[in-house]
Design an enzyme around this catalytic site. Structure first.
Site, PDB file in Angstrom:
ATOM      1  N   LYS A  11      -4.092  -1.078  -7.515  1.00 46.27           N
ATOM      2  CA  LYS A  11      -4.617   0.226  -6.739  1.00 46.27           C
ATOM      3  C   LYS A  11      -5.480   1.040  -7.969  1.00 46.27           C
ATOM      4  O   LYS A  11      -5.379   1.864  -8.703  1.00 46.27           O
ATOM      5  CB  LYS A  11      -3.186   1.163  -6.933  1.00 46.27           C
ATOM      6  CG  LYS A  11      -2.399   1.092  -5.728  1.00 46.27           C
ATOM      7  CD  LYS A  11      -1.327   1.897  -5.432  1.00 46.27           C
ATOM      8  CE  LYS A  11      -0.368   1.494  -4.344  1.00 46.27           C
ATOM      9  NZ  LYS A  11       0.784   2.003  -4.000  1.00 46.27           N
TER      10      LYS A  11
HETATM   11  C1  LIG Z   1      -4.825  -2.262  -0.241  1.00 43.43           C
HETATM   12  C2  LIG Z   1      -3.668  -1.770  -0.248  1.00 43.43           C
HETATM   13  N1  LIG Z   1      -2.464  -2.670   0.475  1.00 43.43           N
HETATM   14  C3  LIG Z   1      -1.237  -1.878   0.473  1.00 43.43           C
HETATM   15  C4  LIG Z   1      -1.070  -0.636   0.048  1.00 43.43           C
HETATM   16  C5  LIG Z   1       0.427  -0.327   0.169  1.00 43.43           C
HETATM   17  O1  LIG Z   1       1.044  -0.176  -1.106  1.00 43.43           O
HETATM   18  P1  LIG Z   1       2.246   1.216  -1.221  1.00 43.43           P
HETATM   19  O2  LIG Z   1       3.187   0.679  -0.191  1.00 43.43           O
HETATM   20  O3  LIG Z   1       2.382   0.980  -2.846  1.00 43.43           O
HETATM   21  O4  LIG Z   1       1.941   2.392  -1.100  1.00 43.43           O
HETATM   22  C6  LIG Z   1      -1.872   0.238  -0.508  1.00 43.43           C
HETATM   23  C7  LIG Z   1      -1.646   1.421  -0.813  1.00 43.43           C
HETATM   24  O5  LIG Z   1      -2.586   1.975  -1.585  1.00 43.43           O
HETATM   25  C8  LIG Z   1      -3.174  -0.329  -0.650  1.00 43.43           C
HETATM   26  O6  LIG Z   1      -4.096   0.137  -1.284  1.00 43.43           O
END
Ligand SMILES: Cc1ncc(COP(=O)(O)O)c(C=O)c1O
Length: 212
Positions: free
Chosen positions: A53
């Site tokens: 992230k």
């Molecule tokens: C590329 C990507 N995939 C998946 C997610 C989902 O992650 P989360 O469930 O921790 O928000 C995010 C969230 O920021 C993301 O940026």
């Protein structure tokens, strides 16, 4: 925070968290969105930063996202960066499929972000005795499941949207419609359960809530 301009990692950082209320993530609200599959662009490769992230993670996805919008689609369905065959994520969310009563999500492979919502969905599904598989899933398998009538639901998962149902996928000249255009029962159950736990409307059977 280094007083320095150049290409290297900084030695000093300031860590801060910004909190703000959020509205609905997509203008569609909690309704099925249309997704465009691209073979012209990839979001991430193993060894890169796609599983982190970090702001740079998003840069590679923006141009394809704009192209999807121009074509009338809400987001991009990302295929793997090597064979462009296996499904990785949808927009900036993890993705789930319900095929023949099995809940399937792409296995973490170094280019998929291990989202906390993905984890939560898998954990809940296991307590509901739903069959869950983390494995490779190709776009061809999804097309075949659609033709054979076994494709029941597709939805994205992420903190911002929580659960985002997918109603249509465009892959080349082929258009896959999922369900009858309304939110499927599995997506709905995850959305309601997760948001009820978040808002304290229901018991938190998983011990996820931290009083602050
Ligand atoms: C590329 C990507 N995939 C998946 C997610 C989902 O992650 P989360 O469930 O921790 O928000 C995010 C969230 O920021 C993301 O940026």
């Amino acid at each position: 925070m280094d007083p320095f301009l150049g290409v290297r990692a900084s030695h000093t950082y300031r860590f801060f968290i910004i909190l703000s209320p959020v509205g609905v993530y997509y203008s569609e609200g909690f309704n099925p969105v249309k997704i465009w599959v691209t073979k012209d662009h990839v979001r991430a490769v193993r060894g890169g930063i796609g599983e982190a992230k970090t702001p740079g993670n998003y840069a590679a996805s923006l141009y394809a996202g704009e192209k999807a919008h121009k074509n009338g689609y809400t987001q991009v369905l990302w295929l793997d960066g090597i064979e462009q065959k296996y499904i990785e994520e949808v927009g900036s969310m993890n993705i789930f499929f319900v095929i023949d009563d099995e809940l399937i999500t792409p296995v973490l492979n170094g280019s998929i972000l291990p989202g906390i919502t993905r984890d939560s969905v898998i954990a809940l599904a296991k307590t509901w005795d739903i069959k869950v598989s983390e494995r490779k899933i190709s776009i061809d398998e999804v097309l075949e499941a659609s033709v054979s009538g076994k494709l029941q639901e597709i939805f994205g998962s992420g903190t911002a949207a929580v659960i985002s149902p997918v109603g249509e996928i465009k892959y080349g000249d082929q258009i896959i419609s999922i369900g009858d255009g309304s939110v499927g029962p599995v997506a709905n159950r995850f959305f309601q359960t997760l948001t009820d736990i978040q808002y304290g409307k229901s018991e938190d059977p998983m011990g996820w809530i931290e009083p602050v």
